[in-house]
Enzyme design. Structure first.
Site, PDB file in Angstrom:
ATOM      1  N   ASP A  43      -6.869  -3.506  -6.066  1.00  7.89           N
ATOM      2  CA  ASP A  43      -6.464  -2.227  -5.453  1.00  7.89           C
ATOM      3  C   ASP A  43      -5.009  -1.889  -5.766  1.00  7.89           C
ATOM      4  O   ASP A  43      -4.612  -0.715  -5.777  1.00  7.89           O
ATOM      5  CB  ASP A  43      -6.606  -2.276  -3.918  1.00  7.89           C
ATOM      6  CG  ASP A  43      -7.805  -3.045  -3.415  1.00  7.89           C
ATOM      7  OD1 ASP A  43      -8.267  -3.971  -4.107  1.00  7.89           O
ATOM      8  OD2 ASP A  43      -8.273  -2.730  -2.313  1.00  7.89           O
ATOM      9  N   ASP A  57       0.797  -1.226   0.000  1.00  7.79           N
ATOM     10  CA  ASP A  57       0.000   0.000   0.000  1.00  7.79           C
ATOM     11  C   ASP A  57       0.832   1.280   0.000  1.00  7.79           C
ATOM     12  O   ASP A  57       0.298   2.364   0.244  1.00  7.79           O
ATOM     13  CB  ASP A  57      -0.942   0.000   1.214  1.00  7.79           C
ATOM     14  CG  ASP A  57      -2.108  -0.956   1.003  1.00  7.79           C
ATOM     15  OD1 ASP A  57      -2.653  -0.980  -0.114  1.00  7.79           O
ATOM     16  OD2 ASP A  57      -2.473  -1.664   1.962  1.00  7.79           O
TER      17      ASP A  57
END
Ligand code: GLY
Length: 398
Positions: free
Chosen positions: A178, A118
């Site tokens: 994502d 992330d």
């Protein structure tokens, strides 16, 4: 047109579907309206700042409307500083800038974090935006270091950056849609360092994702698990969606945004086509409501009574505004029209919080993970980030 009609009945239907605006284009928003919403957003973020305990970052609200915080290692840590930079950019209030710098500093150590995929969300939304406005060498180095950490999770046998799990796991290699959002950091790192390896890894990851994450209708799976030794697919599932074969709303928005960014950096038409196909799937979806704020999953049980996800609407709006800039006139007008509808919906009840409420967040009614029972129907900092980004993008068009 003639040539297209020769291809097949199915193609004709598809072409008509793609090229016909579904809504009237008289749906514009004024500069005054954008400025008003940004000013109200800034005033909310001053309240959020006042509510923050030392060393913490805002994450979401609890169901009772109070502030839920996180620390720098959480995947959402970069959105608060990033939103403040966007707000400063338009409002020019130095207290917003100072808070952006202060809160980004809390994330500094994450540039060396190799335990997460992330880092694009965390470090690009924060330091990427700070660097964009300053060209500060220190921020540039943070971005390059973050990209170096991120690519330690790349596996050439799979052709992807690992999303979940430990880098040395030889049994499974889970990649979520994502992860397309972390590639912008890699492209910028190549531009900033001159090292093309970041760029090449981003392209390889995107190509593998096109091959394995998408269904024929251009909806995407959430999770693809690969054999880390040879790259074969073990399974395709969901973690945050309603079902393995459903279209989890935020995942679809991440994919659209990610492939639009791919086209921005590569100018490879394959990525533009991918983004436009995803856009068509979403904006023509029979379960996309009239206000264009998606249900938390396009196949959620209980539609039309299923809950909405404002975050997926905000990401969709921001992506469509950028994609419109790469598309022909008719498509662009359709994309902007939908984006304007989303932003108008988010800027009113029930999505926009009254001034002085919602712990200082701008938007209500987002869904983090419904199956995981985390952050369901609450404020989320990334809904705010992409909402403000979309408003800034609209403002910059004017
Ligand atoms: N990247 C995690 C999420 O979208 O919930």
């Amino acid at each position: 047109m003639k040539k297209i009609f020769l291809i097949s009945g199915l193609s004709v239907l598809f072409f008509i579907n793609c090229s016909t605006p579904r809504t009237a284009s008289n749906n514009s928003v004024s500069r005054g309206w954008i400025n008003q919403n940004l000013a109200e957003a800034a005033s909310q973020y001053k309240l959020l700042k006042a509510n923050l305990p030392a060393g913490q970052l805002p994450r979401s609200t609890f169901e009772n409307g109070t502030l839920r915080t996180c620390t720098s290692e959480n995947w959402v840590s970069g959105f608060y500083p990033g939103t403040l930079v966007y707000l400063y950019e338009t409002i020019k209030d130095t207290s917003l800038w100072n808070e952006a710098v202060r809160s980004a500093n809390l994330l500094s150590k994450e540039q060396y974090n190799t335990g997460t995929h992330d880092l694009g969300f965390m470090m690009y939304c924060s330091y990427g935006n700070l660097y964009r406005l300053t060209n500060n060498e220190q921020y540039k180095q943070v971005l390059i270091n973050s990209a170096k950490s991120l690519i330690t999770r790349f596996n050439p046998a799979v052709g992807c950056i690992r999303s979940w799990g430990k880098s040395d796991d030889t049994k499974e290699f889970r990649v979520i849609i994502d992860n397309m959002m972390n590639l912008e950091l890699l492209f910028r790192a190549t531009e900033l360092s001159g090292d093309s390896s970041f760029y090449k890894i981003a392209v390889t990851h995107a190509n593998t994702t096109i091959r394995n994450h998408f269904r024929p209708d251009y909806s995407s799976y959430h999770v693809v698990n690969y054999n880390p030794l040879n790259g074969s697919v073990i399974y395709k599932k969901t973690a945050q969606g309603a079902a393995d074969e459903s279209a989890w709303a935020r995942g679809q928005s991440w994919g659209l945004y990610g492939f639009t960014v791919m086209y921005r950096f590569t100018h490879d038409k394959k990525y533009l086509d991918q983004a436009q196909h995803i856009a068509q799937f979403l904006i023509n979806h029979p379960n996309l409501p009239a206000d264009k704020i998606p249900y938390w999953d396009y196949n959620a049980p209980g539609i039309p009574n299923a809950i909405r996800d404002a975050s997926s609407g905000a990401i969709l709006a921001s992506a469509l505004i950028e994609l419109a800039g790469y598309s022909d006139k008719q498509q662009a007008s359709n994309y902007r029209d939908i984006a304007n509808t989303i932003l108008k919906s988010l800027s009113a009840e029930p999505y926009k919080a009254a001034q002085g409420t919602n712990a200082g967040f701008i938007l209500k009614h987002s869904v983090g993970s419904l199956p995981g029972k985390a952050d369901v129907d609450v404020a989320l900092n990334y809904a705010d980030y992409y909402y403000v980004e979309a408003l800034n993008r609209l403002k910059n068009l004017k």
